[in-house]
Motif scaffolding. Structure first.
Motif, PDB file in Angstrom:
ATOM      1  N   GLN A 162       0.694  -1.365  -0.042  1.00 18.49           N
ATOM      2  CA  GLN A 162      -0.002  -0.041   0.043  1.00 18.49           C
ATOM      3  C   GLN A 162       0.851   1.197  -0.153  1.00 18.49           C
ATOM      4  N   TYR A 163       2.060   1.256   0.532  1.00 21.70           N
ATOM      5  CA  TYR A 163       2.710   2.485   0.490  1.00 21.70           C
ATOM      6  C   TYR A 163       3.310   2.740  -0.792  1.00 21.70           C
ATOM      7  N   ALA A 166       0.193   4.038  -2.622  1.00 18.95           N
ATOM      8  CA  ALA A 166      -0.193   5.326  -2.411  1.00 18.95           C
ATOM      9  C   ALA A 166       0.909   6.393  -2.922  1.00 18.95           C
ATOM     10  N   ILE A 181      10.435   6.115  -0.121  1.00 13.65           N
ATOM     11  CA  ILE A 181       9.594   5.104   0.580  1.00 13.65           C
ATOM     12  C   ILE A 181      10.532   4.002   0.775  1.00 13.65           C
ATOM     13  N   PHE A 280      10.685   3.400  11.693  1.00 11.44           N
ATOM     14  CA  PHE A 280       9.731   3.260  10.535  1.00 11.44           C
ATOM     15  C   PHE A 280       8.369   3.320  11.025  1.00 11.44           C
ATOM     16  N   ARG A 282       7.034   3.948  13.685  1.00 14.10           N
ATOM     17  CA  ARG A 282       6.678   4.926  14.749  1.00 14.10           C
ATOM     18  C   ARG A 282       5.672   6.029  13.843  1.00 14.10           C
TER      19      ARG A 282
ATOM     20  N   CYS B  95      -3.651   5.408   3.688  1.00 18.27           N
ATOM     21  CA  CYS B  95      -2.147   4.940   3.843  1.00 18.27           C
ATOM     22  C   CYS B  95      -1.281   6.269   4.010  1.00 18.27           C
ATOM     23  N   MET B  96      -0.881   6.363   5.344  1.00 19.92           N
ATOM     24  CA  MET B  96      -0.080   7.372   5.994  1.00 19.92           C
ATOM     25  C   MET B  96       1.484   6.986   5.703  1.00 19.92           C
ATOM     26  N   PHE B  97       1.913   7.815   5.188  1.00 21.05           N
ATOM     27  CA  PHE B  97       3.584   7.344   5.184  1.00 21.05           C
ATOM     28  C   PHE B  97       4.138   7.955   6.748  1.00 21.05           C
ATOM     29  N   PRO B  98       4.997   7.214   7.084  1.00 23.87           N
ATOM     30  CA  PRO B  98       5.390   7.473   8.621  1.00 23.87           C
ATOM     31  C   PRO B  98       6.329   8.895   8.541  1.00 23.87           C
TER      32      PRO B  98
END
Lengths: 282, 252
Positions: A162-163, A166, A181, A280, A282, B95-98
């Protein structure tokens, strides 16, 4: 036989086997510490070996080992990272992906003496690098490459899809997704893989014995074509050929130094793995 | 007039298994179109195909014509990154990026237009206001985005997409993972976005489709069974299959 009894039996078996493995490990550690501990003092770390290893220390052997390790990591890491990124982020064909994966995992299992032999024939003789620091670095870099690549690859593959989706949906190119990413996420895999690769290189003797190292007459190399003394070769030669008990004790001392070096790298890799992974998430 | 989205006789298959079969539809500029239908009928595939999100899926094959603003989505040599900036996609689960809330909002922009970095704070404020999130996060812009509630995260995901200024928004069940209150907030947001964007919304919530959309497409087994103005599809469905689906959904 009741289910509870069976469960207890399985647990007892597991405890016994784990205990046995820990016991063997502790035995090795204790043996090396007891036999080599007496040799360790400031001079052992700061002086060069004398009298066929019976006197002095392992200063140049430590420096040589570190030099080989750092050189191998500096060369192996970029190659492993590029290989892992290409395979995970740029290859779409499932067949090719599987093939490359199989190749990397197979390389990880190749006996190290073969790396040494082929490396010596190719780098040492064909390319004329001879028995040198450079030949050793090249051989070790290729040898630790799959160790680093497997670790990096596993870290990349653990990144939820999903990263990527997105980021891709926002119009980022594959390289931008990798840079923003994938790489930050697999940083712990890079560090862990490199440290494990270094630990593997530090423990390696066969591949560098006749390609990069010299027992006597070698100090810190002045050129890439010079051989280097290493802890591994030093231990091997002293243990095989020495008769003097003092020399044998120094061989155990060098073994203890090498063991501490390898354990420190593995411990560091575990700490980094935990820390960076938490960072990561967090 | 060129439609915002034109879909002509599109067939999609995964490893030879058909998912969409001869799908045709037109979406007018600045309209909201809902895509409804049973699960596994190809609704999400239609959206993902429009933004070429399936390109890396092994065995994915598409035939027919998909056009966005008159441009062929599968034309040879098309810049897919440019297409995706034009056609923003919102997923079912945000989906949030960290990273921080601010960094999430300007994530796409930072990569595409780094030269505008001085404008980023203003743009962030502007899009966060558009998704009605500014008041809730203005004092914690530099706190981690993953700590927000799911509803807030979904609005942030929409803000992040709006920041790259898309013409079209593809919304794939954007409220299905949210509580009713957050879902309502997203619905209001969708209504407010209609005046500047063309919206294609996949939803299982028929009441939501009815409230939000101007037109509705009913898909079943990968085929368009019925499409037209939302009031007509819901109020006077022409096909028995549509009536049966709406009836089943109402009973549920």
């Amino acid at each position: 036989m009741t289910r509870g009894f069976l469960e207890k039996g399985v647990l007892a078996g597991l405890v016994f086997m784990t205990g046995f493995a820990v016991f063997i490990f502790a035995l090795v550690l204790a043996e090396v510490a007891v036999r080599g501990g007496g040799a360790l003092n400031a001079g052992f770390f700061l002086e060069e070996a004398r009298d066929f290893g019976a006197a002095g220390g392992v200063r140049y052997q430590m420096e040589g080992t570190l030099l080989l390790m750092v050189g191998a990591a500096a060369l192996g890491l970029p190659l492993a990272l590029a290989g892992a990124l290409f395979q995970t982020e740029y290859v779409d064909a499932p067949g090719l992906k599987r093939g490359l994966r199989l190749l990397v995992y197979s390389m990880n299992g190749v006996p190290t003496i073969l790396f040494g032999l082929l490396g010596y024939l190719f780098f040492g003789i064909t390319l004329g690098a001879g028995v040198s620091w450079l030949t050793g670095v090249l051989i070790l870099a290729i040898m630790i490459l799959p160790t680093i690549q497997v670790s990096v690859q596993e870290a990349i593959e653990a990144l939820p899809e999903q990263y990527r989706e997105a980021a891709g949906a926002l119009g980022l190119s594959r390289w931008q997704v990798v840079r923003s990413i994938v790489l930050p996420h697999c940083l712990y895999g890079i560090v862990t893989g490199t440290l494990l690769g270094l630990a593997r290189a530090a423990g390696e003797t066969a591949a560098i014995l006749f390609t990069a190292t010299a027992f006597s007459g070698a100090r810190f190399p002045e050129a890439m074509s010079d051989p280097v003394p290493t802890l591994q070769t030093h231990i091997l030669v002293l243990a095989q050929e020495a008769l003097n008990p003092r020399t044998i004790e120094n061989a155990w001392g060098a073994g203890l130094v090498l063991l501490c070096l390898v354990f420190s790298l593995i411990a560091l890799s575990l700490v980094f793995r935990g820390r960076l992974s938490m960072e990561f998430e967090r | 007039m060129i439609p915002a989205i034109g879909i002509v006789d599109v067939r999609v298959a995964y490893n030879g298994k058909p998912v969409l079969d001869a799908v045709s539809a037109r979406v007018r500029k600045h309209s909201a179109v809902a895509v409804i239908g049973p699960s596994g009928t190809g609704k999400s595939t239609l959206l993902r195909t429009l933004s070429r999100m399936n390109d890396r899926v092994p065995g994915f094959k598409v035939e027919g014509k998909l056009r966005v603003g008159g441009e062929d989505v599968y034309a040879k040599g098309l810049d897919v990154c440019r297409l995706r900036r034009k056609v923003g996609m919102i997923f079912q689960t945000p989906c949030m990026f960290p990273k921080s809330i601010f960094e999430n909002v300007i994530f796409g922009l930072r990569h595409q237009e780094p030269a505008r970095s001085k404008e980023f704070p203003d743009i962030a404020q502007q899009v966060l206001r558009r998704v009605f999130l500014w008041e809730e996060v203005k004092d914690r812009l530099h706190k981690p985005a993953p700590n927000l509630s799911l509803g807030q995260q979904q609005r942030l995901a929409i803000a992040r997409t709006l920041a790259v200024e898309p013409d079209i928004l593809l919304l794939d069940e954007p409220t299905s993972s949210l509580d009713p209150q957050s879902a309502l907030a997203i619905e209001e947001l969708i209504l407010s976005l209609k005046k500047d964007h063309t919206l294609l919304l996949v939803t299982h919530q028929l009441a939501q489709a009815r409230r939000v959309s101007d037109e509705t497409i009913f898909l079943e087994a990968g085929r368009v069974i019925e499409s037209g103005p939302t009031e007509a599809v819901f109020g006077r469905p022409a096909h028995a299959a549509t009536r049966a689906y709406l009836g089943r959904a109402e009973e549920a």
